[in-house]
Design an enzyme around this catalytic site. Sequence first.
Site, short mmCIF file in Angstrom:
data_model
loop_
_atom_site.label_atom_id
_atom_site.label_comp_id
_atom_site.label_asym_id
_atom_site.label_seq_id
_atom_site.Cartn_x
_atom_site.Cartn_y
_atom_site.Cartn_z
N LYS A 102 0.89 -1.16 0.00
CA LYS A 102 0.00 0.00 0.00
C LYS A 102 0.92 1.20 0.00
O LYS A 102 2.03 1.11 0.50
CB LYS A 102 -0.84 0.04 1.29
N HIS B 117 2.01 7.05 3.10
CA HIS B 117 1.20 8.26 3.21
C HIS B 117 1.96 9.36 3.93
O HIS B 117 2.95 9.08 4.60
CB HIS B 117 -0.08 7.96 4.00
N HIS C 81 2.71 8.55 7.40
CA HIS C 81 3.88 7.72 7.69
C HIS C 81 5.14 8.56 7.75
O HIS C 81 6.04 8.29 8.55
CB HIS C 81 4.04 6.63 6.62
N1 ARG Z 1 0.56 0.36 9.51
C1 ARG Z 1 -0.34 1.21 10.21
C2 ARG Z 1 -0.94 2.23 9.26
O1 ARG Z 1 -0.35 2.57 8.28
C3 ARG Z 1 0.34 1.95 11.34
C4 ARG Z 1 0.84 1.04 12.43
C5 ARG Z 1 1.06 1.76 13.70
N2 ARG Z 1 1.50 0.90 14.76
C6 ARG Z 1 0.76 0.03 15.38
N3 ARG Z 1 1.32 -0.73 16.28
N4 ARG Z 1 -0.53 -0.07 15.17
O2 ARG Z 1 -2.01 2.72 9.50
#
Ligand code: ARG
Length: 564
Positions: A127, A130, A133
């Site tokens: 994906k 963003h 991120h």
């Molecule tokens: N991968 C997730 C996202 O892009 C963020 C993860 C953040 N960390 C976690 N432990 N949930 O939305």
Amino acid sequence: MNLFRQEALDVLSRHTGLEPGKIDALLERPPKSELGDFAFPCFQLAKELKKAPPQIAEELAEKVAGELELLTEARALGPYLNLFVNRQEFARSILHAPGALDEDIGTSSEGEGKVIAIDFSSPNIAKPFHVGHLRSTIIGSTLYRIFSSLGYECVGINHLGDWGTQFGKQIVGLKHWGAEKDLEDLDALNALYVRYHEEEEKNPELADEARDWFRRQEAGDPEALALWEKIRQTSLDYFKKIYDRLSVRFDHYTGESFFNDKMDAVVERADSLGLTSVSEGALVIDLEAHGIDAPALLRKADGATLYMTRDLAAACHRKKTYKFEKLLYVVGTAQSLHFRQLFKVLELMEEPWAKDCVHVNFGLVQGMSSRKGNVIYLEELLDEARNRAKEYMSANVDKRPELEDEEAVAEAVGIAAIFFSDLSKQRIKDYNFSWERAISFEGDTGPYLMNAHARIAGIIRKCGIELDPDADVTLLEEQSAHDLVSLISRYTDALREAAKTCEPSILAAYLLDLARALHSGYKELRVKGEEKKIAAARLLLLAVVKNVLASGMKILGIKPLEKM
Ligand code: ARG
């Protein structure tokens, strides 16, 4: 705490009956340092003593006057009692302090033996990356360095989104419209993912197909796993290239897939504690009784696990493995509900450390995405930053020294612009990113800080005298010198405050204050051609300011350059 402040606390405590700790919390800084170094507000005492604050300030000033040693004066100013340090002694204590010229200036050991785990960046594989991120990467890596500077042992974790139903979709995309070679091309993979969603609107059956692929993946199907592994690797290679460019590193890349075999145990525990129920075939934990409307989802009706399930397993694993004091999740505000649910479930699972988990949330950024949506193409963004920095620099070429490596300077300026524009805002605020503002060498920007640092480096190069760490700094009489010394003395406090609130903007604001004080003072604090002893004192002061700037900038992810 420095001895000067300590004396202020002691003497005020004696005459007010308030605890020194209480006074410490009340003590302010006068709006201008000509007005003193500490200001004690008398409002609170006014209620107790039933007297007007200015009268209390007057009376205190008189009582305190005879007892000062390191402080020189107590002056009532309206409702405040202002105290002045002995500037000579103050300058000596700060500029001759051991370590004032060392790289680790400002660091402390108060965090020793305590672990801070920080979950940050955590992009999703298959994906797009963003803007969120990027913010998480910037804020998280900065918090890592802030806590480390205070002696904490930090564990940086990239909780990659490398497991979940999106892989089923990605595989369907590949199977229908892709080719083998796309597996190694992130742009192609992204395009297939987008295509999947377009096609799914026309043909909803694709969703069943995708679910089935993810089910196969969770069941250990070799084909599904082989595809997943390749996609994961392609994404990871790309992310690592970017992280290198940003000088961001992680101690662990334990993404969601890492918890694949650790979820059953958590789900069973929740079951055995009687927390779970079945709702429309899905396994959930109802949280309504705890003020959270949406239930936490542990398993879908088809048995598939979820983001929440993996986060529960991850939290337990981290506690066991790292024995953290605090676990910080640097994730956008949009996921607040998820983290409220997560922390509540941990609490219901009787994990005493649930209270040590913190959602370090942040707002949205507008104006940074390079194409449509909030997807960003990081490489493009960084290239653009570098090019704009180069443009800016060549437009101002007459103001700059000869550079050895223009490219490297432009790259550093570009990254500083992006990092600082993010870190200088309170993290929960949404903000609009603007290239013009971010890249400028003037105003509240990263390049402005770099400029302040390089300016001192230039003075040191050209002043014609050697740095003497024992220079007689009691000769520094200018207000601007005192302002700088006073700022230097507050560096560790700024780090502490930033750590306490998980708010890098506190450090950013502090560094801006320091850079501004330098810009307004350096002309008055000339070194070259001045009387020898005065020159030596000023040079030492400037060298320590430079050292603090360099240290603080590095913590914010900004390269302190000698020339720019
Ligand atoms: N991968 C997730 C996202 O892009 C963020 C993860 C953040 N960390 C976690 N432990 N949930 O939305």
